[in-house]
Write an enzyme that holds these catalytic residues in place. Structure first.
Site, PDB file in Angstrom:
ATOM      1  N   CYS A 108       0.870  -1.174   0.000  1.00  0.00           N
ATOM      2  CA  CYS A 108       0.000   0.000   0.000  1.00  0.00           C
ATOM      3  C   CYS A 108       0.913   1.232   0.000  1.00  0.00           C
ATOM      4  CB  CYS A 108      -0.894  -0.032   1.236  1.00  0.00           C
ATOM      5  SG  CYS A 108      -2.123   1.270   1.309  1.00  0.00           S
ATOM      6  N   CYS A 139     -10.928 -14.686 -25.669  1.00  0.00           N
ATOM      7  CA  CYS A 139     -10.813 -13.965 -24.405  1.00  0.00           C
ATOM      8  C   CYS A 139      -9.408 -13.389 -24.255  1.00  0.00           C
ATOM      9  CB  CYS A 139     -11.122 -14.903 -23.238  1.00  0.00           C
ATOM     10  SG  CYS A 139     -10.900 -14.149 -21.616  1.00  0.00           S
TER      11      CYS A 139
END
Length: 288
Positions: A108, A139
């Site tokens: 973070c 995909c």
């Protein structure tokens, strides 16, 4: 070593270990291809392919550039602080066990603690020119995953091409009304891998004979196609298709003119690397 002169806000976070307000950092919702460097000393810290949308309010990464990050017990005794291993600048904190990605870790990081250098800028600084190629083969998760493993490929981005709606969403493309095809943008170093080698690999990681999609993914958005940058790429693709036809493959791959590439939503990028899963409708099969 000369360090960048920091602003008061940068000093508060990088030197005094502060924290920027959540959802305010410029890199929180930012997913361009490149490298994140230390704001103070310029050391490369994180690669864009390791960044993921955690929705926590700060840029999140599930891996670091080896040797770039120092981990230390935080002053509060409960968290682990992360710092630039070169200059000691405060970056944020690291958390494990949240099961947000297959690597099960989250760096973070404060946006203020970093700068971003695009893949093109990074290559130019090293005297390398990168090129782009565009392939559609069902995909985009599987196409991206397998092309990314080719030496010389710097980055692969999943997105949409060929439709009439600007910047379409995944839901809009899946409605089969926009005309877009799931496509990947391949950023590569032509001194390491050629366009022909990439195109050959493309034909070997999907079924170029399936006209209605790819594997169980059916619909026009899963068509097999190559968007050609120029006549040279077109001629290369045509020659490869001819070789496959001579081998008995009824190739349906479309060769389409270049148009705008729209990157897909962040959660589609690096899908298999983030989840730890394996492609369900793409695998390598030697055809050349």
């Amino acid at each position: 070593m000369t360090y960048k002169k920091l602003t008061p806000e940068e000093t508060h976070i990088i030197i005094n270990k502060g924290t920027e307000r959540p959802f305010t950092g410029k890199y929180n919702d930012f997913f361009a291809t490149g490298v994140y460097t230390c704001k103070q000393c310029g050391t490369p810290l994180y690669r864009s392919e390791d960044k993921f949308p955690s929705h926590c309010g700060w840029p999140s990464f599930d891996d670091e550039i080896p040797g770039a990050i120092r981990h230390e017990a935080d002053a509060d005794g409960r968290r682990t602080e992360i710092l630039c291993a070169n200059c000691g600048g405060h970056l944020g904190h690291v958390f494990d066990g949240e099961m947000l990605t297959a690597k099960n870790t989250r760096h973070c990081v404060n946006s203020v603690s970093m700068n971003f250098i695009s893949a093109e800028q990074h290559a130019a600084a090293e005297g390398t020119t990168l090129q782009k190629a565009y392939f559609a083969g069902g995909c985009f998760w599987g196409v991206e995953h397998l092309l990314q493993q080719q030496p010389g490929v710097t980055a692969v981005t999943s997105g949409y091409m060929g439709g009439k709606l600007p910047n379409p969403s995944y839901e809009e493309v899946c409605s089969k009304t926009t005309g877009h095809i799931e496509t990947v943008e391949v950023l590569y170093d032509a001194s390491v891998v050629s366009y022909e080698a990439l195109a050959k690999l493309f034909f070997e990681i999907h079924d170029p004979t399936q006209a209605d999609g790819q594997g169980p993914d059916l619909g026009p958005q899963y068509a097999s196609a190559i968007f050609c940058n120029d006549d040279k790429e077109q001629q290369t693709a045509e020659q490869l298709i001819k070789q496959l036809q001579q081998k008995g493959f009824d190739v349906v791959t479309q060769l389409l003119p270049m148009c705008t590439f729209w990157p897909a939503e962040p959660y589609h990028q690096g899908y298999y690397a983030k989840t730890g899963r394996a492609p369900y409708c793409h695998r390598y099969q030697k055809r050349f």
